[in-house]
Scaffold this motif. Sequence first.
Motif, short mmCIF file in Angstrom:
data_model
loop_
_atom_site.label_atom_id
_atom_site.label_comp_id
_atom_site.label_asym_id
_atom_site.label_seq_id
_atom_site.Cartn_x
_atom_site.Cartn_y
_atom_site.Cartn_z
N THR A 110 0.86 -1.10 0.14
CA THR A 110 0.01 -0.04 0.04
C THR A 110 0.84 1.08 -0.16
O THR A 110 2.12 1.15 0.50
CB THR A 110 -0.92 0.10 1.14
N LYS A 160 -10.61 -1.48 8.99
CA LYS A 160 -10.98 -2.14 7.59
C LYS A 160 -12.20 -3.00 7.58
O LYS A 160 -12.59 -3.19 8.73
CB LYS A 160 -9.61 -2.85 7.20
N ASP A 161 -12.81 -3.17 6.56
CA ASP A 161 -13.74 -4.00 6.35
C ASP A 161 -13.36 -5.28 6.27
O ASP A 161 -12.31 -5.44 6.14
CB ASP A 161 -14.96 -3.38 5.38
N LYS A 163 -13.43 -7.21 3.54
CA LYS A 163 -12.77 -7.34 2.30
C LYS A 163 -11.48 -6.59 2.37
O LYS A 163 -10.65 -6.70 1.42
CB LYS A 163 -13.75 -6.65 1.02
N ASN A 165 -10.89 -3.38 2.71
CA ASN A 165 -10.98 -1.80 2.41
C ASN A 165 -10.74 -1.08 3.42
O ASN A 165 -11.44 -1.23 4.63
CB ASN A 165 -12.51 -1.46 1.80
N LYS A 173 -16.44 3.60 3.62
CA LYS A 173 -15.18 3.05 2.79
C LYS A 173 -14.48 4.42 2.23
O LYS A 173 -15.44 5.30 1.58
CB LYS A 173 -15.65 2.20 1.53
N SER A 175 -12.24 5.92 -0.84
CA SER A 175 -12.19 5.52 -2.14
C SER A 175 -10.41 5.24 -2.51
O SER A 175 -9.67 5.96 -1.54
CB SER A 175 -12.24 6.80 -3.27
N GLN A 176 -10.03 4.59 -3.33
CA GLN A 176 -8.80 4.40 -3.90
C GLN A 176 -8.21 5.79 -4.35
O GLN A 176 -7.02 6.05 -3.82
CB GLN A 176 -8.43 3.56 -5.08
N LYS A 187 -8.36 7.72 6.92
CA LYS A 187 -8.14 6.13 7.60
C LYS A 187 -8.46 6.61 9.22
O LYS A 187 -7.98 7.61 9.60
CB LYS A 187 -6.89 5.69 7.40
#
Length: 193
Positions: A110, A160-161, A163, A165, A173, A175-176, A187
Amino acid sequence: MNVMVSFGQSNHKNFFTLSGPAKKWVLLHPLKAKKALRISLEAKRISDSIQKTNVLDGDASGGQVDAFRHAFWMARLHQELGKSAARTLGKAHEKENYITFKKGKLEDGTLPDEISSKMDLWNNEQGLKLTKKGSKIPKNGLIFRVINAVKAGKLKIIKKDKKGNFLTCKGAKISQKELFQKWNNKKCLVASN
Protein backbone atom coordinates in the motif's frame (compact mmCIF):
# COMPACT_ATOMS: atom_id res chain seq x y z
CA MET A 1 10.33 -1.63 6.54
CA ASN A 2 12.53 -0.57 3.69
CA VAL A 3 15.00 1.35 5.85
CA MET A 4 15.85 -1.83 7.73
CA VAL A 5 16.43 -4.10 4.80
CA SER A 6 18.06 -1.55 2.48
CA PHE A 7 21.26 -0.94 4.40
CA GLY A 8 21.91 -4.59 4.84
CA GLN A 9 24.29 -5.74 2.22
CA SER A 10 27.12 -4.10 4.17
CA ASN A 11 28.86 -2.58 1.20
CA HIS A 12 29.27 1.08 0.44
CA LYS A 13 27.41 0.93 -2.88
CA ASN A 14 24.14 0.05 -1.14
CA PHE A 15 24.56 2.92 1.31
CA PHE A 16 23.99 5.35 -1.55
CA THR A 17 20.63 3.77 -2.39
CA LEU A 18 19.24 4.64 1.06
CA SER A 19 16.91 7.53 1.74
CA GLY A 20 18.31 10.58 3.52
CA PRO A 21 16.83 9.63 6.92
CA ALA A 22 18.24 6.08 6.69
CA LYS A 23 21.69 7.32 5.65
CA LYS A 24 21.72 9.73 8.56
CA TRP A 25 20.84 6.94 11.02
CA VAL A 26 23.59 4.67 9.66
CA LEU A 27 26.14 7.49 9.80
CA LEU A 28 25.18 8.29 13.40
CA HIS A 29 25.19 4.60 14.40
CA PRO A 30 27.84 2.88 12.25
CA LEU A 31 28.64 0.20 14.83
CA LYS A 32 24.97 -0.60 15.39
CA ALA A 33 23.89 -0.72 11.74
CA LYS A 34 24.85 -4.36 11.17
CA LYS A 35 23.01 -5.52 14.33
CA ALA A 36 20.01 -3.40 13.34
CA LEU A 37 19.93 -5.12 9.97
CA ARG A 38 20.03 -8.57 11.55
CA ILE A 39 17.21 -7.66 13.94
CA SER A 40 15.21 -6.05 11.14
CA LEU A 41 15.43 -9.16 8.96
CA GLU A 42 14.54 -11.29 11.99
CA ALA A 43 11.43 -9.17 12.70
CA LYS A 44 10.35 -9.44 9.06
CA ARG A 45 10.92 -13.22 8.99
CA ILE A 46 9.00 -13.82 12.23
CA SER A 47 6.15 -11.55 11.13
CA ASP A 48 5.93 -13.36 7.79
CA SER A 49 5.70 -16.67 9.68
CA ILE A 50 2.99 -15.36 12.00
CA GLN A 51 1.07 -14.01 9.00
CA LYS A 52 0.71 -17.59 7.72
CA THR A 53 -0.96 -18.73 10.96
CA ASN A 54 -4.25 -17.87 12.60
CA VAL A 55 -2.56 -16.41 15.72
CA LEU A 56 -3.25 -12.86 14.47
CA ASP A 57 -5.43 -11.44 11.67
CA GLY A 58 -2.90 -12.15 8.88
CA ASP A 59 -2.92 -8.49 7.78
CA ALA A 60 0.63 -7.23 7.27
CA SER A 61 -0.50 -3.84 5.93
CA GLY A 62 -2.32 -1.95 8.65
CA GLY A 63 -3.50 -4.98 10.63
CA GLN A 64 -2.36 -7.02 13.61
CA VAL A 65 0.65 -8.55 11.84
CA ASP A 66 1.84 -5.06 10.87
CA ALA A 67 1.41 -3.91 14.49
CA PHE A 68 3.25 -7.01 15.72
CA ARG A 69 6.14 -6.43 13.31
CA HIS A 70 6.76 -2.88 14.49
CA ALA A 71 6.43 -3.65 18.20
CA PHE A 72 8.63 -6.75 17.99
CA TRP A 73 11.21 -4.88 15.88
CA MET A 74 11.46 -2.10 18.45
CA ALA A 75 11.53 -4.49 21.41
CA ARG A 76 14.45 -6.42 19.86
CA LEU A 77 16.28 -3.24 18.85
CA HIS A 78 15.83 -1.88 22.39
CA GLN A 79 17.11 -5.16 23.82
CA GLU A 80 20.30 -5.12 21.75
CA LEU A 81 20.97 -1.49 20.78
CA GLY A 82 19.23 0.60 23.43
CA LYS A 83 16.09 2.68 23.49
CA SER A 84 17.45 5.83 21.85
CA ALA A 85 19.02 4.09 18.84
CA ALA A 86 15.90 1.97 18.37
CA ARG A 87 13.56 4.96 18.56
CA THR A 88 15.60 7.05 16.11
CA LEU A 89 15.71 4.18 13.60
CA GLY A 90 11.93 3.85 13.85
CA LYS A 91 11.53 7.58 13.26
CA ALA A 92 13.93 7.45 10.30
CA HIS A 93 11.77 4.72 8.80
CA GLU A 94 8.65 6.86 9.11
CA LYS A 95 10.41 9.84 7.51
CA GLU A 96 11.38 7.50 4.69
CA ASN A 97 7.69 6.58 4.31
CA TYR A 98 6.79 10.20 3.54
CA ILE A 99 9.46 10.26 0.85
CA THR A 100 8.05 6.97 -0.50
CA PHE A 101 4.54 8.51 -0.59
CA LYS A 102 5.79 11.58 -2.47
CA LYS A 103 7.34 9.28 -5.09
CA GLY A 104 4.10 7.26 -5.36
CA LYS A 105 5.82 4.03 -4.36
CA LEU A 106 4.22 1.24 -2.34
CA GLU A 107 5.36 -0.14 1.01
CA ASP A 108 4.05 -3.56 2.03
CA GLY A 109 1.52 -3.40 -0.81
CA THR A 110 0.00 0.00 0.00
CA LEU A 111 0.97 3.62 -0.38
CA PRO A 112 2.30 4.96 2.93
CA ASP A 113 0.28 7.75 4.54
CA GLU A 114 0.07 9.83 7.69
CA ILE A 115 -2.23 7.49 9.63
CA SER A 116 -0.02 4.48 8.83
CA SER A 117 2.98 6.41 10.16
CA LYS A 118 1.05 7.35 13.31
CA MET A 119 0.16 3.68 13.75
CA ASP A 120 3.76 2.59 13.31
CA LEU A 121 5.11 5.22 15.71
CA TRP A 122 2.54 4.21 18.36
CA ASN A 123 3.37 0.53 17.96
CA ASN A 124 7.10 1.30 18.01
CA GLU A 125 6.67 3.05 21.38
CA GLN A 126 4.68 0.13 22.77
CA GLY A 127 7.40 -2.26 21.62
CA LEU A 128 10.05 -0.18 23.38
CA LYS A 129 8.12 -0.67 26.64
CA LEU A 130 8.20 -4.47 26.39
CA THR A 131 11.88 -4.94 27.19
CA LYS A 132 15.07 -3.21 28.33
CA LYS A 133 18.60 -2.97 26.93
CA GLY A 134 20.53 -6.12 27.75
CA SER A 135 17.38 -7.99 28.78
CA LYS A 136 17.74 -11.75 28.59
CA ILE A 137 14.11 -12.38 27.60
CA PRO A 138 14.30 -15.11 24.95
CA LYS A 139 12.90 -14.33 21.50
CA ASN A 140 9.99 -16.73 21.96
CA GLY A 141 9.07 -15.00 25.21
CA LEU A 142 9.21 -11.64 23.50
CA ILE A 143 7.09 -12.93 20.61
CA PHE A 144 4.40 -13.98 23.12
CA ARG A 145 4.62 -10.62 24.92
CA VAL A 146 3.99 -8.78 21.67
CA ILE A 147 1.16 -11.12 20.59
CA ASN A 148 -0.46 -10.63 24.01
CA ALA A 149 -0.14 -6.85 23.66
CA VAL A 150 -1.82 -7.05 20.23
CA LYS A 151 -4.66 -9.21 21.57
CA ALA A 152 -5.08 -6.95 24.62
CA GLY A 153 -5.61 -3.93 22.35
CA LYS A 154 -2.45 -2.11 23.47
CA LEU A 155 -1.30 -1.62 19.88
CA LYS A 156 -3.04 0.21 17.02
CA ILE A 157 -4.31 -1.04 13.66
CA ILE A 158 -6.17 0.66 10.80
CA LYS A 159 -9.91 0.14 10.56
CA LYS A 160 -10.93 -2.03 7.58
CA ASP A 161 -13.96 -4.01 6.46
CA LYS A 162 -13.92 -7.79 5.96
CA LYS A 163 -12.82 -7.30 2.33
CA GLY A 164 -9.75 -5.29 3.40
CA ASN A 165 -11.09 -1.88 2.34
CA PHE A 166 -9.93 1.02 4.49
CA LEU A 167 -12.72 2.71 6.47
CA THR A 168 -13.26 6.07 8.13
CA CYS A 169 -13.93 6.15 11.87
CA LYS A 170 -17.65 6.25 10.99
CA GLY A 171 -17.31 3.09 8.89
CA ALA A 172 -17.48 4.60 5.40
CA LYS A 173 -15.28 3.05 2.70
CA ILE A 174 -12.42 5.30 1.55
CA SER A 175 -11.96 5.56 -2.20
CA GLN A 176 -8.74 4.39 -3.83
CA LYS A 177 -8.45 7.86 -5.40
CA GLU A 178 -8.32 9.51 -1.98
CA LEU A 179 -5.81 6.94 -0.70
CA PHE A 180 -3.44 7.65 -3.60
CA GLN A 181 -3.79 11.42 -3.56
CA LYS A 182 -3.57 12.41 0.08
CA TRP A 183 -0.88 11.84 2.71
CA ASN A 184 -3.48 12.92 5.28
CA ASN A 185 -6.58 10.87 4.39
CA LYS A 186 -9.55 9.69 6.46
CA LYS A 187 -8.23 6.30 7.63
CA CYS A 188 -9.01 5.51 11.25
CA LEU A 189 -6.78 4.04 13.97
CA VAL A 190 -8.40 1.56 16.33
CA ALA A 191 -7.21 -0.69 19.15
CA SER A 192 -5.48 -3.85 17.94
CA ASN A 193 -8.04 -6.17 19.51
